[in-house]
Design a protein around this motif. Structure first.
Motif, PDB file in Angstrom:
ATOM      1  N   GLY A 123       0.808  -1.211   0.000  1.00  0.00           N
ATOM      2  CA  GLY A 123       0.000   0.000   0.000  1.00  0.00           C
ATOM      3  C   GLY A 123       0.841   1.260   0.000  1.00  0.00           C
ATOM      4  N   LYS A 150      -5.997   5.962  -8.968  1.00  0.00           N
ATOM      5  CA  LYS A 150      -6.426   6.150  -7.575  1.00  0.00           C
ATOM      6  C   LYS A 150      -5.399   5.552  -6.623  1.00  0.00           C
ATOM      7  CE  LYS A 150     -11.325   6.004  -8.837  1.00  0.00           C
ATOM      8  NZ  LYS A 150     -12.625   5.331  -8.609  1.00  0.00           N
ATOM      9  N   ALA A 189      -6.111   2.224   1.631  1.00  0.00           N
ATOM     10  CA  ALA A 189      -6.957   1.074   1.962  1.00  0.00           C
ATOM     11  C   ALA A 189      -6.120  -0.178   2.222  1.00  0.00           C
ATOM     12  CB  ALA A 189      -7.946   0.824   0.828  1.00  0.00           C
ATOM     13  N   MET A 190      -5.093  -0.391   1.398  1.00  0.00           N
ATOM     14  CA  MET A 190      -4.227  -1.546   1.612  1.00  0.00           C
ATOM     15  C   MET A 190      -3.464  -1.435   2.929  1.00  0.00           C
ATOM     16  SD  MET A 190      -2.688  -2.118  -2.246  1.00  0.00           S
ATOM     17  CE  MET A 190      -1.578  -3.408  -1.698  1.00  0.00           C
ATOM     18  N   VAL A 231      -6.220   3.679  -2.994  1.00  0.00           N
ATOM     19  CA  VAL A 231      -5.968   2.232  -2.919  1.00  0.00           C
ATOM     20  C   VAL A 231      -4.838   1.937  -1.935  1.00  0.00           C
ATOM     21  CG1 VAL A 231      -5.260   0.207  -4.247  1.00  0.00           C
ATOM     22  CG2 VAL A 231      -6.833   1.863  -5.252  1.00  0.00           C
ATOM     23  N   VAL A 290      -3.765   1.265 -11.124  1.00  0.00           N
ATOM     24  CA  VAL A 290      -5.022   1.034 -10.396  1.00  0.00           C
ATOM     25  C   VAL A 290      -6.034   2.123 -10.724  1.00  0.00           C
ATOM     26  CG1 VAL A 290      -3.983  -0.266  -8.521  1.00  0.00           C
ATOM     27  CG2 VAL A 290      -4.050   2.211  -8.380  1.00  0.00           C
TER      28      VAL A 290
END
Length: 281
Positions: free
Chosen positions: A150, A166, A173-174, A170, A163
């Motif tokens: 991430g 984004k 979030a990871m 992303v 991705v």
């Protein structure tokens, strides 16, 4: 393996041979395990000494049985005469299976025997079950990879473009998912009993929901429409089932000092419902 090497199809005769091989391999393992148990009980041998002596003593009868079966199946595997094309898969499966099973019996049976003794010893000493320990260690490794991945996606522009532009979203979030896995896996290794439920919930969301969604989409697809393979979702659900076993098994509850019965069983027991015997830890 022998049928793959000889490019032989899996026919009814081959399935019969496989079932026969299962019985032979089980018989060989029973010979070794029974001898090892007798040595432990009557002569006080340790598990490694007992299974080693069993492998040495039972090597001759196991080998004789294998050679006799090989000799009987060899003419079938060579395949000549009328109807040879029907009998040949039977002989090939028997010959190849016996050769492989002879090695596996003498190597895998002692390993499984000692592994089971180690598992029982850990249970007697009150140590963490192996399935729970490896699940926690794997979650720590996965969480570390998630955090580092991430961070890379959020910082490196080229990865962010892959991705859909984004990258920061992303990446964050990871990193959050990795941080949750790391936190609760470490808490689980420190014997925090509620941490395993959080870990199982995370894996249920990450593995279970996508797998069920894929299976539902495949079931709802019209006839003749191209659909994906069900192997991936089934494997994901199987992995989730293993995590559930590590979370809710009686061995895990005993390790955390919880009652051997689940909450539903205790609820029925308190109301005196028949047919649900009370189990003690």
């Amino acid at each position: 393996l022998a049928m793959l090497v000889t490019q032989t199809q899996l026919s009814l005769m081959a399935i019969i041979a496989i079932l026969m091989l299962i019985g032979i391999v089980k018989k060989n393992a029973i010979l070794m395990v029974d001898f090892a148990l007798v040595g432990e009980r009557e002569r006080g041998l340790s598990p490694p000494e007992a299974i080693r002596e069993a492998a040495l003593v039972r090597f001759r009868p196991i080998t004789m049985t294998t050679l006799v079966a090989l000799g009987a199946a060899l003419p079938l595997a060579i395949g000549f005469g009328i109807g040879a094309e029907m009998r040949q898969p039977l002989g090939i499966a028997i010959v190849g299976g016996l050769l492989v099973s002879q090695l596996l019996t003498l190597l895998s049976t002692p390993a499984i025997y000692l592994f089971d003794h180690d598992r029982l010893a850990r249970h007697a000493q009150g140590l963490m079950p192996n399935r729970l320990k490896w699940w926690a260690i794997g979650s720590v490794a996965l969480g570390t990879v998630q955090v580092l991945g991430g961070l890379a996606v959020a910082v490196i522009p080229k990865l962010g473009e892959k991705v859909g532009g984004k990258g920061p979203v992303v990446g964050i979030a990871m990193m959050l998912l990795g941080a949750v896995l790391l936190t609760f896996a470490i808490r689980l290794l420190r014997k925090k009993r509620r941490a395993r439920f959080v870990l199982f919930g995370v894996f249920a969301l990450v593995l279970g929901l996508p797998a069920l969604g894929q299976l539902a989409a495949m079931a709802a697809a019209p006839a003749g429409a191209p659909g994906g393979s069900a192997v991936g979702p089934v494997l994901m659900l199987g992995l989730l089932g293993m995590f559930g076993w590590a979370t809710f098994s009686a061995r895990t509850r005993a390790y955390f000092g919880e009652p051997a019965q689940g909450r539903l069983a205790r609820w029925f027991a308190r109301r005196g419902r028949p047919g649900l015997p009370h189990r003690t830890a």
